[in-house]
Design a protein around this motif. Sequence first.
Motif, PDB file in Angstrom:
ATOM      1  N   ALA A  43      37.648 -37.648  16.564  1.00 35.54           N
ATOM      2  CA  ALA A  43      38.218 -37.994  14.624  1.00 35.54           C
ATOM      3  C   ALA A  43      38.253 -39.495  15.279  1.00 35.54           C
ATOM      4  O   ALA A  43      38.638 -40.216  15.638  1.00 35.54           O
ATOM      5  CB  ALA A  43      39.791 -37.933  14.768  1.00 35.54           C
ATOM      6  N   GLY A  44      37.411 -39.993  13.472  1.00 33.80           N
ATOM      7  CA  GLY A  44      37.020 -41.315  13.487  1.00 33.80           C
ATOM      8  C   GLY A  44      35.556 -41.635  13.774  1.00 33.80           C
ATOM      9  O   GLY A  44      34.820 -42.546  13.723  1.00 33.80           O
ATOM     10  N   GLY A  45      35.131 -40.430  14.592  1.00 35.48           N
ATOM     11  CA  GLY A  45      33.246 -40.843  15.188  1.00 35.48           C
ATOM     12  C   GLY A  45      33.049 -41.309  15.915  1.00 35.48           C
ATOM     13  O   GLY A  45      31.707 -41.223  16.845  1.00 35.48           O
ATOM     14  N   ARG A  92      43.315 -37.073  24.302  1.00 39.64           N
ATOM     15  CA  ARG A  92      44.591 -37.093  23.808  1.00 39.64           C
ATOM     16  C   ARG A  92      44.040 -35.910  22.720  1.00 39.64           C
ATOM     17  O   ARG A  92      42.607 -35.888  22.010  1.00 39.64           O
ATOM     18  CB  ARG A  92      45.087 -37.700  22.862  1.00 39.64           C
ATOM     19  N   GLY A  93      44.457 -35.271  22.786  1.00 41.81           N
ATOM     20  CA  GLY A  93      44.154 -34.036  22.285  1.00 41.81           C
ATOM     21  C   GLY A  93      44.207 -33.477  20.716  1.00 41.81           C
ATOM     22  O   GLY A  93      43.079 -33.374  20.146  1.00 41.81           O
ATOM     23  N   VAL A  96      40.700 -34.951  19.166  1.00 47.03           N
ATOM     24  CA  VAL A  96      39.310 -34.128  19.646  1.00 47.03           C
ATOM     25  C   VAL A  96      38.487 -33.497  18.599  1.00 47.03           C
ATOM     26  O   VAL A  96      39.627 -32.455  18.001  1.00 47.03           O
ATOM     27  CB  VAL A  96      39.303 -33.083  21.203  1.00 47.03           C
ATOM     28  N   VAL A  97      37.434 -33.699  18.490  1.00 47.16           N
ATOM     29  CA  VAL A  97      36.887 -33.117  16.878  1.00 47.16           C
ATOM     30  C   VAL A  97      36.054 -31.610  17.929  1.00 47.16           C
ATOM     31  O   VAL A  97      35.596 -29.901  17.584  1.00 47.16           O
ATOM     32  CB  VAL A  97      36.076 -33.404  15.874  1.00 47.16           C
ATOM     33  N   LEU A  98      35.545 -32.173  19.032  1.00 46.19           N
ATOM     34  CA  LEU A  98      34.325 -31.489  19.274  1.00 46.19           C
ATOM     35  C   LEU A  98      34.123 -31.520  20.331  1.00 46.19           C
ATOM     36  O   LEU A  98      34.045 -32.890  21.500  1.00 46.19           O
ATOM     37  CB  LEU A  98      32.772 -31.676  18.549  1.00 46.19           C
TER      38      LEU A  98
END
Length: 117
Positions: A43-45, A92-93, A96-98
Amino acid sequence: MADNKPKNPSSSGGDGKEKEKRRKESILDLSKYLEKTIRVKFAGGREAAGVLKGYDPLLNLVLDNTTEFLRDPDEPFKLAEDTRNLGLVVCRGTSVVLICPQEGMESIQNPFITQDT
């Protein structure tokens, strides 16, 4: 005096099956990627790639020999060719996006976009 009220099945007086805590199974089976290089988007790129050394049900990841792919300063949504080595990283889980394997990854066309002919 006897209590004739119906008992709540989730109370401690329920049967043994009701007492057992329901365990959530992880959607992902990351065990097949242990000791293999994976790519992770956050998240955040941010994006990083490293050797998966460990994980838990919350998708907290331990990556070794990790490389972060830096963003283009002019276009924040585009990756630059620059990278930096991070080494051993705990991810940190919740961020995590992908997660995808580094080997065998290829882009495919979006099947939900109608093609104009």
